[in-house]
Write a protein that holds these residues in place. Structure first.
Motif, PDB file in Angstrom:
ATOM      1  N   ARG A   1       6.851  -3.781  -5.043  1.00  0.00           N
ATOM      2  CA  ARG A   1       5.438  -4.345  -5.588  1.00  0.00           C
ATOM      3  C   ARG A   1       4.620  -3.446  -6.722  1.00  0.00           C
TER       4      ARG A   1
ATOM      5  N   GLN B   1       0.404 -12.061  15.751  1.00  0.00           N
ATOM      6  CA  GLN B   1       1.188 -12.381  14.682  1.00  0.00           C
ATOM      7  C   GLN B   1       2.247 -11.318  14.177  1.00  0.00           C
ATOM      8  N   ILE B   2       1.978 -10.109  14.238  1.00  0.00           N
ATOM      9  CA  ILE B   2       2.764  -9.122  13.757  1.00  0.00           C
ATOM     10  C   ILE B   2       3.019  -7.977  14.795  1.00  0.00           C
TER      11      ILE B   2
ATOM     12  N   LEU C   1      -0.813  -0.368  10.638  1.00  0.00           N
ATOM     13  CA  LEU C   1      -1.253  -0.605   9.348  1.00  0.00           C
ATOM     14  C   LEU C   1      -2.588   0.164   9.411  1.00  0.00           C
TER      15      LEU C   1
ATOM     16  N   ILE D   1      -2.033   3.800   8.851  1.00  0.00           N
ATOM     17  CA  ILE D   1      -1.839   4.022   7.294  1.00  0.00           C
ATOM     18  C   ILE D   1      -3.081   3.996   6.387  1.00  0.00           C
ATOM     19  N   LEU D   2      -3.789   2.767   6.964  1.00  0.00           N
ATOM     20  CA  LEU D   2      -4.967   2.673   5.921  1.00  0.00           C
ATOM     21  C   LEU D   2      -6.156   3.711   6.112  1.00  0.00           C
TER      22      LEU D   2
ATOM     23  N   PHE E   1      -8.753  -8.562   3.451  1.00  0.00           N
ATOM     24  CA  PHE E   1     -10.360  -8.417   3.651  1.00  0.00           C
ATOM     25  C   PHE E   1     -10.910  -9.796   3.511  1.00  0.00           C
TER      26      PHE E   1
ATOM     27  N   MET F   1      -9.626  -2.630   4.822  1.00  0.00           N
ATOM     28  CA  MET F   1      -9.148  -3.139   3.760  1.00  0.00           C
ATOM     29  C   MET F   1      -9.970  -3.125   2.489  1.00  0.00           C
TER      30      MET F   1
ATOM     31  N   LEU G   1      -0.611  -4.633  -5.043  1.00  0.00           N
ATOM     32  CA  LEU G   1      -1.192  -3.756  -3.788  1.00  0.00           C
ATOM     33  C   LEU G   1      -2.588  -4.072  -3.582  1.00  0.00           C
TER      34      LEU G   1
ATOM     35  N   GLU H   1       6.021   0.052   3.726  1.00  0.00           N
ATOM     36  CA  GLU H   1       5.590  -0.522   5.523  1.00  0.00           C
ATOM     37  C   GLU H   1       4.116  -1.264   5.195  1.00  0.00           C
ATOM     38  N   LEU H   2       3.294  -0.527   4.643  1.00  0.00           N
ATOM     39  CA  LEU H   2       1.760  -0.964   4.341  1.00  0.00           C
ATOM     40  C   LEU H   2       1.950  -2.433   3.680  1.00  0.00           C
ATOM     41  N   GLU H   3       2.830  -2.417   2.522  1.00  0.00           N
ATOM     42  CA  GLU H   3       2.976  -3.497   1.717  1.00  0.00           C
ATOM     43  C   GLU H   3       3.642  -4.743   2.579  1.00  0.00           C
ATOM     44  N   SER H   4       4.769  -4.422   3.381  1.00  0.00           N
ATOM     45  CA  SER H   4       5.297  -5.195   3.973  1.00  0.00           C
ATOM     46  C   SER H   4       4.575  -5.888   5.079  1.00  0.00           C
ATOM     47  N   ILE H   5       3.678  -4.980   5.624  1.00  0.00           N
ATOM     48  CA  ILE H   5       2.694  -5.789   6.765  1.00  0.00           C
ATOM     49  C   ILE H   5       1.618  -6.437   6.104  1.00  0.00           C
ATOM     50  N   LEU H   6       1.007  -6.041   5.114  1.00  0.00           N
ATOM     51  CA  LEU H   6      -0.075  -6.692   4.367  1.00  0.00           C
ATOM     52  C   LEU H   6       0.633  -7.996   4.051  1.00  0.00           C
ATOM     53  N   THR H   7       1.634  -8.112   3.422  1.00  0.00           N
ATOM     54  CA  THR H   7       2.628  -9.354   2.940  1.00  0.00           C
ATOM     55  C   THR H   7       2.702 -10.604   4.035  1.00  0.00           C
ATOM     56  N   GLU H   8       3.131  -9.790   5.259  1.00  0.00           N
ATOM     57  CA  GLU H   8       3.435 -10.681   6.270  1.00  0.00           C
ATOM     58  C   GLU H   8       2.035 -11.229   6.610  1.00  0.00           C
ATOM     59  N   LEU H   9       0.886 -10.370   6.668  1.00  0.00           N
ATOM     60  CA  LEU H   9      -0.250 -10.886   7.149  1.00  0.00           C
ATOM     61  C   LEU H   9      -0.926 -11.902   6.144  1.00  0.00           C
ATOM     62  N   VAL H  10      -1.059 -11.582   4.980  1.00  0.00           N
ATOM     63  CA  VAL H  10      -1.853 -12.190   3.922  1.00  0.00           C
ATOM     64  C   VAL H  10      -0.917 -13.470   3.616  1.00  0.00           C
ATOM     65  N   GLY H  11       0.190 -13.032   3.276  1.00  0.00           N
ATOM     66  CA  GLY H  11       1.076 -14.382   2.734  1.00  0.00           C
ATOM     67  C   GLY H  11       1.497 -13.838   1.063  1.00  0.00           C
ATOM     68  N   VAL H  12       2.286 -14.558   0.617  1.00  0.00           N
ATOM     69  CA  VAL H  12       2.749 -14.272  -0.813  1.00  0.00           C
ATOM     70  C   VAL H  12       2.041 -15.362  -1.776  1.00  0.00           C
TER      71      VAL H  12
ATOM     72  N   LEU I   1      -3.341  -7.434  -2.435  1.00  0.00           N
ATOM     73  CA  LEU I   1      -3.093  -7.758  -1.000  1.00  0.00           C
ATOM     74  C   LEU I   1      -4.236  -7.221  -0.185  1.00  0.00           C
ATOM     75  N   MET I   2      -4.745  -5.959  -0.419  1.00  0.00           N
ATOM     76  CA  MET I   2      -5.830  -5.590   0.385  1.00  0.00           C
ATOM     77  C   MET I   2      -6.998  -6.539   0.312  1.00  0.00           C
TER      78      MET I   2
ATOM     79  N   VAL J   1      -3.330 -14.577  -4.119  1.00  0.00           N
ATOM     80  CA  VAL J   1      -4.753 -14.226  -3.511  1.00  0.00           C
ATOM     81  C   VAL J   1      -5.937 -14.847  -4.465  1.00  0.00           C
TER      82      VAL J   1
END
Lengths: 159, 159
Positions: free
Chosen positions: B3, B121-122, B130, B133-134, B16, A12, B8, A129-140, B11-12, A143
């Motif tokens: 997004r 969680q996911i 994830l 892709i990364l 991190f 990341m 993006l 998909e990447l954005e969706s997963i990251l959003t799910e993990l990091v939250g909206v 998010l990363m 940051v």
DNA sequence: AGACAACGACAACTATGTTGTCTATCTTGG
DNA sequence: CCAAGATAGACAACATAGTTGTCGTTGTCT
């Protein structure tokens, strides 16, 4: 496969750096050589309503002193203006200058271009998909960008 | 959805930070209060074969002076040892101390635990996606960790 | 042997953060 | 309505990264 925890973090970081380094270099190439990512973030925070140094500090999770210095740099370089607040003599109202606005627009454009490049590289579905997963993990929730140091460095030259 | 490019990147960064902040806090809680992420990265580089300050500098894309100072800190805190190199009088051979080794192991374990939390969680499929892709985007080449500043800060307290 | 390269150290400087202190100004509550 | 407290911004001192430049010592190669 079977990547480790540290690797995940580094992936990341790598993704972030990859985008930010490229954006910083591109901004420099377009005449914004005195802008660090930190400045861009601060400017965005100001645009989003942080109209005083103290407020900026709060939004970036940084002391007001640090925020005031960032503002001083931004003012010196012509990206923000400070005016006395008619309603509160203690405050200096922050406003993004014309140059600041075009900087923000340019930066946003560059990031969007980079995102498009990624989209072409891996396809829209995967990027979504990447954005969706990251959003799910990091939250909206926004940051925190209390990110001194390397974010603040001019990475364009060191590549 | 749809997004933007800046989002993006953020998010990363968020992902991190989320991992690293948690890991740093957990390390502090386990008695490694004087360790910053930067130290962990440097230690990993030394473990991976950077056995002199100059070499460490190269691997972290940092000047040897900066690397030497990091080494000095690590030595002072008992994570590495410096011994004269019998084969080359100019060099000081770096070796990770016992404490350094347990720190690395602990850190790795913490990151793996965090990764497992994300997995729960996911779901394993999404996490694998994830990472895949990364990896595709960032590549497998080692991520540069010439990351001064906030990586170097003690993030545990500021949460 | 002599030229060049590399290691580590020192010094001076930049950039960003922190705490602490201070004054001026607003706000609020008795 | 005024005193007490909170807030804004400034200044100073210090911490932690980084950088460049210089230098003496030691290897290496022709």
């Amino acid at each position: 496969m079977s990547r480790s925890g540290p690797d995940l973090a580094l992936l990341m970081l790598g993704g972030f750096r990859s985008l930010v380094d490229a954006a910083t270099a591109e901004l420099a190439a377009r005449g914004y050589e005195d802008v660090r990512p930190l400045h861009d973030f601060a400017l965005r925070a100001i645009a989003a309503g942080a109209d005083s140094a103290s407020e900026l500090g709060r939004r970036m999770s940084v002391t007001k002193q640090a925020a005031a210095r960032t503002v001083a740099v931004l003012e010196e370089r012509g990206y923000v203006e400070r005016n006395a607040d008619p309603a509160d003599a203690r405050r200096m109202r922050l406003q993004i200058s014309e140059r600041g606005v075009t900087l923000l627009r340019t930066g946003e454009g560059i990031f969007n271009e980079l995102r498009k490049q990624w989209e072409q590289q891996i396809g829209p579905a995967k990027l979504a998909e990447l954005e969706s997963i990251l959003t799910e993990l990091v939250g909206v929730q926004p940051v925190r960008v209390d990110t001194p140091g390397w974010l603040a460095r001019d990475l364009g030259e060191t590549i």
